[in-house]
Design an enzyme around this catalytic site. Structure first.
Site, short mmCIF file in Angstrom:
data_model
loop_
_atom_site.label_atom_id
_atom_site.label_comp_id
_atom_site.label_asym_id
_atom_site.label_seq_id
_atom_site.Cartn_x
_atom_site.Cartn_y
_atom_site.Cartn_z
N SER A 278 0.80 -1.22 0.00
CA SER A 278 0.00 0.00 0.00
C SER A 278 0.83 1.27 0.00
O SER A 278 0.37 2.32 -0.46
CB SER A 278 -0.93 0.00 1.22
OG SER A 278 -0.18 -0.17 2.43
N HIS B 14 -1.06 5.84 6.70
CA HIS B 14 -0.47 5.83 5.35
C HIS B 14 -0.15 7.27 4.92
O HIS B 14 -0.74 8.22 5.43
CB HIS B 14 -1.44 5.21 4.33
CG HIS B 14 -1.50 3.72 4.41
ND1 HIS B 14 -2.31 3.05 5.31
CD2 HIS B 14 -0.83 2.75 3.72
CE1 HIS B 14 -2.15 1.75 5.15
NE2 HIS B 14 -1.26 1.54 4.20
#
Length: 265
Positions: free
Chosen positions: A41, A246
């Site tokens: 990711s 993230h």
């Protein structure tokens, strides 16, 4: 040969043609850059929005691989990084790599070591439980992950023997003693950061063993972690939950892309 070196020798070839012939009688064709972006990711760009039609892989047009491809003269670009990928998934992604591939980027290892579960456990449990869970992940990273990374790197080297391969790491999540007044304790934050340190050390060592370039993202994100006083390039716990912890779009651009650009030109 690095991407920067290929460009240099292309220009040098033009120069020597001009010198030898007294005039520029031929133009050297720059070496083709065939780029394949692999990974999890952090490479697909989760958290950076604009995922297009990439489904659960959540490949963002703001992710560093897309930014690099857009800013360089690439002959081909295959973006196959996918959210949630572990090392075995990246080996499957490597079907996009072949002998014509000249440039590869990859990030992987965090999911193998279970850092998504670490964040869940640390959010819901006591300091001591969090610290113990991080130590479990760090032990996995030291003992089991090296062999899995070797499998990835050997696969890439075998499939693309002439490619420049750049391995990108992960940032520390937290600024300890920063400006966050709520959320995890600094004990938990420090433990999580120590997990990122172990992951970086292990990944750097295995990349070096295979002659690959490792880009340490911890310095790149320094001053931009969660709880930092400056602009934060990482999401804290957010919605949708998958984007938590993230990089933001600026984390991809000013953190990951800039760090990649510094080693490739």
């Amino acid at each position: 040969m690095t991407v920067r070196a290929r460009r240099f020798f292309s220009v040098l070839a033009v120069f020597f043609v001009a010198i030898a012939g007294g005039a520029l009688t031929a133009a050297a064709t720059p070496a083709a850059v065939n780029y394949v972006a692999l990974g999890d990711s952090y490479s697909s760009g989760v958290g950076a929005k604009n995922y297009g039609d990439s489904g659960n892989c959540l490949r963002s047009s703001n992710a560093y691989p897309q930014l690099w491809a857009d800013s360089h003269s690439v002959s081909s670009f295959k973006f196959v990084a996918c959210s949630g990928a572990v090392t075995s998934d990246v080996i499957n992604q490597a079907s996009a790599v072949d002998s014509s591939t000249t440039f590869i980027t990859v990030s992987v290892g965090g999911n193998d070591a279970g850092f998504a579960d670490v964040m869940t456990d640390c959010t819901l449990s006591s300091d001591s439980t969090c610290v113990a869970r991080v130590e479990e992940a760090k032990n996995f990273a030291r003992t089991t992950l090296p062999g899995r990374l070797d499998n990835v790197y050997s696969t890439l080297k075998n499939r693309a023997p002439n490619a420049e391969i750049v391995v990108l790491g992960y940032p520390r999540f937290y600024k300890i003693g920063g400006s966050c007044n709520v959320g995890l304790s600094d004990t938990k934050r420090a433990a999580i950061n120590s997990g990122a340190d172990t992951l970086a050390e292990v990944t750097a060592a295995r990349a070096a063993a295979w002659g690959l370039t490792f880009v340490d993202m911890r310095p790149a994100f320094s001053g931009h972690e969660i709880c930092a006083d400056g602009e934060r390039w990482l999401h804290s716990l957010t919605w949708p939950v998958v984007e938590s912890y993230h990089p933001t779009a600026n984390g991809q651009k000013l953190g990951y892309y800039a760090a990649l650009q510094s080693v490739t030109g």
